[in-house]
Design a protein around this motif. Structure first.
Motif, PDB file in Angstrom:
ATOM      1  N   ALA A  90      -4.236  -1.080   0.582  1.00 36.38           N
ATOM      2  CA  ALA A  90      -3.548  -0.797  -0.676  1.00 36.38           C
ATOM      3  C   ALA A  90      -2.061  -1.145  -0.628  1.00 36.38           C
ATOM      4  CB  ALA A  90      -3.716   0.681  -1.030  1.00 36.38           C
ATOM      5  N   GLY A  91      -1.604  -1.676   0.512  1.00 34.81           N
ATOM      6  CA  GLY A  91      -0.224  -2.124   0.625  1.00 34.81           C
ATOM      7  C   GLY A  91       0.746  -1.105   1.171  1.00 34.81           C
ATOM      8  N   HIS A  92       0.240   0.012   1.682  1.00 35.53           N
ATOM      9  CA  HIS A  92       1.105   1.052   2.226  1.00 35.53           C
ATOM     10  C   HIS A  92       1.260   0.900   3.735  1.00 35.53           C
ATOM     11  CE1 HIS A  92       0.978   2.985  -1.660  1.00 35.53           C
ATOM     12  NE2 HIS A  92      -0.344   3.072  -1.601  1.00 35.53           N
ATOM     13  N   THR A  93       2.366   1.407   4.254  1.00 37.17           N
ATOM     14  CA  THR A  93       2.613   1.417   5.690  1.00 37.17           C
ATOM     15  C   THR A  93       2.278   2.793   6.246  1.00 37.17           C
ATOM     16  OG1 THR A  93       4.378  -0.222   5.477  1.00 37.17           O
ATOM     17  CG2 THR A  93       4.364   1.109   7.487  1.00 37.17           C
ATOM     18  N   ILE A  94       1.595   2.834   7.382  1.00 39.12           N
ATOM     19  CA  ILE A  94       1.236   4.105   8.004  1.00 39.12           C
ATOM     20  C   ILE A  94       2.478   4.667   8.686  1.00 39.12           C
ATOM     21  CG2 ILE A  94      -0.368   5.267   9.544  1.00 39.12           C
ATOM     22  CD1 ILE A  94      -1.688   3.771   7.201  1.00 39.12           C
ATOM     23  N   SER A  95       2.862   5.871   8.321  1.00 43.72           N
ATOM     24  CA  SER A  95       4.085   6.479   8.845  1.00 43.72           C
ATOM     25  C   SER A  95       3.918   6.900  10.302  1.00 43.72           C
ATOM     26  CB  SER A  95       4.465   7.705   8.007  1.00 43.72           C
ATOM     27  OG  SER A  95       3.524   8.754   8.223  1.00 43.72           O
ATOM     28  N   PHE A  96       5.067   7.164  10.956  1.00 42.16           N
ATOM     29  CA  PHE A  96       5.015   7.648  12.333  1.00 42.16           C
ATOM     30  C   PHE A  96       4.242   8.955  12.419  1.00 42.16           C
ATOM     31  CE2 PHE A  96       6.472  10.209  15.872  1.00 42.16           C
ATOM     32  CZ  PHE A  96       6.390   9.317  16.937  1.00 42.16           C
ATOM     33  N   SER A  97       4.481   9.857  11.485  1.00 43.97           N
ATOM     34  CA  SER A  97       3.779  11.140  11.485  1.00 43.97           C
ATOM     35  C   SER A  97       2.272  10.933  11.371  1.00 43.97           C
ATOM     36  CB  SER A  97       4.275  12.025  10.341  1.00 43.97           C
ATOM     37  OG  SER A  97       3.580  13.244  10.320  1.00 43.97           O
TER      38      SER A  97
END
Length: 392
Positions: free
Chosen positions: A305-312
Motif C-alpha cells: 500500500a506504499g507505507h514504510t514499516i516503522s522501527f517500532s
C-alpha cells in the motif's frame, strides 16, 4: 498449497530418508540438494528475469516449513540459502549477471556476521577473515560475507562501517572439518576463510543500506517483496525452518504413539496425560506458525500500500518471530518427554527433530534479550539506542 511446495511434497519420502545421510555426512545430501534445485525452492525469491518464482514471502515461509517437516537440515538450507537471492536483487546488475547469467540455479551462501576486515584499495577492497556457520556452503558457488571496513593497517575503522561482500567460490576456502555438532548436522554450516582476496566495489553493499531499505530503492525496485524490511525477511526462513521442524516432530510423535502400548499394558491413546501433551503442543506449534505468517502478511500488505514499516513495528515483528521459535521448541520438548525410550534411538527420526529444533534456537536471530527489550521500550515511548537496534 503453493506450486513449489506441491512439487517438493512429491519427494517427501526421499528427503526424509536422505536426512539420515546428511546427518552422517554433516552436509546436505546431494540428492536433497538436487531436489531443491529441481523444484525451485531456492529460486522462489530470485529475480524473475533470472528464472525466479516471484513468490509472496508467505509462500516462501510455508514452503520452508513444509521442507523442514520432512527433514530439518534440508528445511534450514532452504530458508537460509533461499533468502539470499532476495538480497542479490539489490546488488549491482553486474553481480547478478556474474552469478546467474550462465546458470540461474547457482546458489549463494552467507554468513552476515562482520567477522572479517575489508581494507580499501583502488577500485574496491582486499578482504581477510574467517566466518563461521556458512549453511549449505558445499552446494553454493558464491557467498555473502559481513565485513568491517578497515584502515590502511587492516584494523577496523571506528565507528564501524559494515559491508555485505559478495565473493565467487574461487575467492574463499571452505574448512571441511569445522562442522561437527549435535543438531542441524546436515546443514554443513562450515567455516569459510578469505585471505586477501580483491573485491571490486560493485560487489559490495552497505549493511545499513540493506537494513533500512535504502538498497532496494536505490536499485530501482518497487515491488512489495523487495521493499519488505530485512529484519522481517532474513529471520523469516530461519524461524520458518524451526517451526517446520516442530511440525515434523509432532507428526513423528503422533505416528509413533498411535499404536503404542505402555509397559503397563495401557494403550497410549487412552492415556489422558499424553493426549493433553499432544493437544497442547499441537496448539502451540500452530500458534507459532500463525504468528509468523500473520506478521509477514501484514508487513507485505502495508508495504504494497506504499507505507514504510516503522522501527517500532519492526521490533514488535522481531519479538513475535523470536517468541514463535521458542514456543514451538518448548512444544517439542513436551512431546519428546512423552515419546518413550524409543525416541532416543538414532534409527528413528524423532531424536533428530529434537536435536535440530534446539540447534535452530542457537542462531543469533533467536536470541530474545535485546529484541524483547527494544520492542517493550518502543511501546513505552522510548527510543532504543546502540545494540538495542541490532537486527531490527
Amino acid at each position: 498449497m503453493g506450486e513449489v511446495l506441491a512439487r517438493i511434497e512429491e519427494h517427501a519420502e526421499q528427503i526424509r530418508a536422505a536426512g539420515v545421510e546428511g546427518d552422517e555426512l554433516m552436509r546436505l545430501a546431494d540428492s536433497s540438494a538436487g531436489r531443491l534445485r529441481e523444484t525451485g525452492v531456492i529460486k522462489m525469491l530470485q529475480p524473475v528475469r533470472y528464472g525466479g518464482g516471484g513468490a509472496h514471502p508467505r509462500e516462501f515461509a510455508e514452503t520452508v516449513m513444509g521442507v523442514a517437516a520432512m527433514d530439518g537440515a534440508t528445511g534450514w538450507v532452504s530458508g537460509i540459502v533461499g533468502i539470499h537471492p532476495w538480497e542479490i536483487a539489490f546488488a549491482d546488475p553486474k553481480v547478478q549477471e556474474e552469478i546467474w547469467g550462465r546458470d540461474d540455479d547457482v546458489w549463494v551462501a552467507s554468513p552476515y556476521a562482520p567477522m572479517g576486515v575489508a581494507t580499501p584499495v583502488d577500485g574496491g577492497y582486499t578482504l581477510k577473515g574467517r566466518w563461521q556457520f556458512s549453511s549449505g556452503t558445499d552446494h553454493c558457488q558464491w557467498v555473502i560475507l559481513g565485513a568491517m571496513v578497515g584502515d590502511e593497517n587492516g584494523k577496523p575503522q571506528m565507528p564501524p562501517t559494515i559491508l555485505h561482500v559478495i565473493l565467487p567460490r574461487s575467492d574463499y576456502t571452505i574448512i571441511d572439518d569445522s562442522w561437527d555438532v549435535i543438531g542441524l548436522r546436515g546443514t554443513g554450516s562450515k567455516d569459510v576463510v578469505v585471505d586477501g582476496a580483491y573485491i571490486p566495489a560493485y560487489r559490495t553493499l552497505k549493511s545499513d543500506d540493506v537494513s533500512d531499505g535504502t538498497a532496494p530503492r536505490a536499485a530501482g525496485l518497487t515491488d512489495p517483496t523487495s521493499l519488505m524490511p530485512f529484519s522481517c525477511m532474513f529471520p523469516l526462513g530461519i524461524t520458518a525452518a524451526v517451526i517446520g521442524i516442530a511440525e515434523g516432530a509432532l507428526a513423528c510423535h503422533i505416528a509413533a504413539q498411535r499404536e503404542r502400548v505402555a509397559i503397563t499394558g495401557q494403550k497410549i491413546k487412552e492415556d489422558p496425560y499424553v493426549l493433553y501433551a499432544i493437544g497442547e503442543s499441537a496448539a502451540e506449534i500452530a500458534a507459532s506458525r500463525a504468528a509468523l505468517l500473520e506478521t509477514v502478511d501484514r508487513f507485505y500488505d502495508k508495504t504494497e500500500a506504499g507505507h514504510t514499516i516503522s522501527f517500532s513495528e519492526r521490533a514488535i515483528g522481531r519479538r513475535t518471530q523470536t517468541a514463535a521459535a521458542w514456543r514451538a521448541v518448548r512444544a517439542v520438548d513436551e512431546i519428546f518427554a512423552r515419546s518413550g525410550g524409543g525416541a532416543l534411538h538414532r534409527k528413528f527420526p524423532m531424536q533428530r527433530f529434537f536435536r535440530d529444533a534446539h540447534a535452530g534456537l542457537a542462531h543469533a536471530i533467536h536470541v530474545p534479550g535485546s529484541i524483547f527489550h527494544a520492542s517493550a521500550l518502543t511501546q513505552l515511548g522510548g527510543e532504543p539506542q546502540g545494540m538495542m537496534r541490532n537486527m531490527i
